[in-house]
Design a protein around this motif. Structure first.
Motif, PDB file in Angstrom:
ATOM      1  N   GLN A  85       0.827  -1.211   0.000  1.00  0.00           N
ATOM      2  CA  GLN A  85       0.000   0.000   0.000  1.00  0.00           C
ATOM      3  C   GLN A  85       0.860   1.259   0.000  1.00  0.00           C
ATOM      4  O   GLN A  85       1.827   1.363   0.763  1.00  0.00           O
ATOM      5  CB  GLN A  85      -0.886   0.023   1.253  1.00  0.00           C
ATOM      6  N   HIS A  86       0.486   2.188  -0.870  1.00  0.00           N
ATOM      7  CA  HIS A  86       1.124   3.498  -0.898  1.00  0.00           C
ATOM      8  C   HIS A  86       0.057   4.555  -1.176  1.00  0.00           C
ATOM      9  O   HIS A  86      -1.044   4.242  -1.648  1.00  0.00           O
ATOM     10  CB  HIS A  86       2.171   3.588  -2.023  1.00  0.00           C
ATOM     11  N   CYS A 101       4.851   9.618   0.225  1.00  0.00           N
ATOM     12  CA  CYS A 101       3.959   8.549   0.703  1.00  0.00           C
ATOM     13  C   CYS A 101       3.844   8.686   2.216  1.00  0.00           C
ATOM     14  O   CYS A 101       4.836   8.858   2.920  1.00  0.00           O
ATOM     15  CB  CYS A 101       4.542   7.185   0.326  1.00  0.00           C
ATOM     16  N   HIS A 122       8.027   5.023   4.766  1.00  0.00           N
ATOM     17  CA  HIS A 122       8.206   5.037   3.304  1.00  0.00           C
ATOM     18  C   HIS A 122       8.852   6.333   2.805  1.00  0.00           C
ATOM     19  O   HIS A 122       9.724   6.302   1.939  1.00  0.00           O
ATOM     20  CB  HIS A 122       6.867   4.826   2.604  1.00  0.00           C
ATOM     21  N   MET A 160      10.464   7.615  -0.632  1.00  0.00           N
ATOM     22  CA  MET A 160       9.236   7.893  -1.371  1.00  0.00           C
ATOM     23  C   MET A 160       8.838   9.348  -1.215  1.00  0.00           C
ATOM     24  O   MET A 160       7.832   9.691  -0.569  1.00  0.00           O
ATOM     25  CB  MET A 160       8.091   6.987  -0.925  1.00  0.00           C
TER      26      MET A 160
HETATM   27 CU   LIG Z   1       4.507   3.973   0.518  1.00  0.00          CU
END
Ligand SMILES: [Cu+2]
Length: 141
Positions: free
Chosen positions: A85-86, A124, A129, A134
């Motif tokens: 999941q992001h 994210c 993350h 990210m």
């Molecule tokens: Cu992520």
């Protein structure tokens, strides 16, 4: 001109409809449909779109380190190719989150944010993350 605008509006809705298939989120369609096409003129009434995606595999990264958009309504079109999941959040220079997509895995999600010219950060929000890489810079002109 009225006819051209109507055709354009239909085309924009069709694109948004396709994009929304993965997320099932109707809020964005409503927002776009109620935006008067006449106020943005040359932009075509739809604002600008920023494509953000993740590489397939499991690297905690976005394919884009930098993105740019025009001031106004900016739609973040997020394509997460990973089973992890992001999401994508957009924050201003003070770190305040102005908008974010839904969390998705192996799918797409989008969010529309109204932005003035400036430099923003996208990242994210899943814990760890952003720190792993990210994040990127969104420049709005
Ligand atoms: Cu992520």
């Amino acid at each position: 001109m009225r006819r051209a605008s109507a055709v354009l509006a239909v085309a924009v809705l069709a694109v948004l409809g396709l994009a929304a298939c993965g997320g099932g989120d109707n809020d964005n369609e409503t927002t776009a449909a109620s935006t008067p096409a006449t106020t943005t003129g040359a932009a075509g009434g739809g604002g600008s779109t920023v494509d953000i995606s993740t590489p397939s595999g499991s690297d905690l990264a976005f394919d884009q380190k930098d993105a740019s958009a025009m001031a106004g309504n900016v739609t973040i079109d997020f394509d997460n190719k990973q089973p992890l999941q992001h999401d994508v959040a957009v924050a201003d220079s003070s770190g305040k989150v102005l908008g974010q997509t839904d969390l998705v895995s192996s799918g797409t999600s989008n969010a529309t944010v109204n932005l003035t010219a400036g430099t923003y950060t996208f990242y994210c929000t899943v814990p760890g993350h952003r720190e792993a890489g990210m994040e990127g810079t969104l420049t709005v002109k």
